[in-house]
Design a protein around this motif. Structure first.
Motif, mmCIF file in Angstrom:
data_model
loop_
_atom_site.group_PDB
_atom_site.id
_atom_site.type_symbol
_atom_site.label_atom_id
_atom_site.label_comp_id
_atom_site.label_asym_id
_atom_site.label_seq_id
_atom_site.Cartn_x
_atom_site.Cartn_y
_atom_site.Cartn_z
ATOM 1 N N GLY A 121 -7.409 12.507 89.306
ATOM 2 C CA GLY A 121 -6.180 12.360 88.530
ATOM 3 C C GLY A 121 -5.631 13.692 88.059
ATOM 4 O O GLY A 121 -4.418 13.933 88.091
ATOM 5 N N ALA A 140 -2.045 15.016 89.330
ATOM 6 C CA ALA A 140 -1.280 14.561 88.168
ATOM 7 C C ALA A 140 0.216 14.421 88.442
ATOM 8 O O ALA A 140 0.801 13.372 88.166
ATOM 9 N N ASP A 141 0.837 15.440 88.955
ATOM 10 C CA ASP A 141 2.283 15.361 89.178
ATOM 11 C C ASP A 141 2.643 14.349 90.266
ATOM 12 O O ASP A 141 3.637 13.643 90.157
ATOM 13 N N ARG A 185 2.068 10.617 88.789
ATOM 14 C CA ARG A 185 2.550 10.283 87.439
ATOM 15 C C ARG A 185 3.348 8.980 87.418
ATOM 16 O O ARG A 185 3.233 8.188 86.495
ATOM 17 N N SER A 186 4.128 8.731 88.443
ATOM 18 C CA SER A 186 4.990 7.536 88.446
ATOM 19 C C SER A 186 4.204 6.232 88.585
ATOM 20 O O SER A 186 4.735 5.165 88.285
ATOM 21 N N PHE A 206 1.131 5.837 87.123
ATOM 22 C CA PHE A 206 0.097 5.890 86.094
ATOM 23 C C PHE A 206 -0.192 4.514 85.499
ATOM 24 O O PHE A 206 -1.336 4.067 85.477
ATOM 25 N N TRP A 247 4.058 4.969 77.412
ATOM 26 C CA TRP A 247 4.959 4.683 78.530
ATOM 27 C C TRP A 247 6.368 4.387 78.039
ATOM 28 O O TRP A 247 7.345 4.779 78.660
#
Length: 98
Positions: free
Chosen positions: A27, A31-32, A35-36, A38, A92
């Motif tokens: 993760g 990460a980038d 991210r969508s 998550f 979120w």
């Protein structure tokens, strides 16, 4: 508690810890890129964990009464899952200062 059960519990703990650390590392690395997704990944992971945890708890109970500490850890895990879901949803949907 017999030595066989104690050994199985230790193996379970080691396996889960390794998977968690590997997942955390993946993760962090991605990460980038992820991210969508998550929240769906978090929910899916917690759901799979909850199903596995419940199945293991039922199997353990079939073997007889569980030590009180295991019962408390089982309850504590459910509380932690709920807290993570609440925190994840809160973050979120805006979190602090939105």
């Amino acid at each position: 508690m017999d030595d066989s059960l104690r050994a199985r519990k230790r193996a379970d703990l080691l396996s889960v810890t390794g998977a968690a650390v590997a997942g955390l590392a993946a993760g962090a690395w991605l990460a980038d890129a992820i991210r969508s997704v998550f929240l769906p990944m978090l929910i899916a992971g917690l759901l799979v964990h909850a199903v596995g945890m419940t199945a293991r708890h039922r199997l353990d109970r079939k073997s007889g009464a569980l030590p009180a500490v295991w019962q408390w850890l089982y309850v504590l895990c459910w509380v932690a899952i709920a807290a993570v879901l609440v925190l994840g949803a809160w973050l979120w949907f805006g979190g602090v200062g939105s």
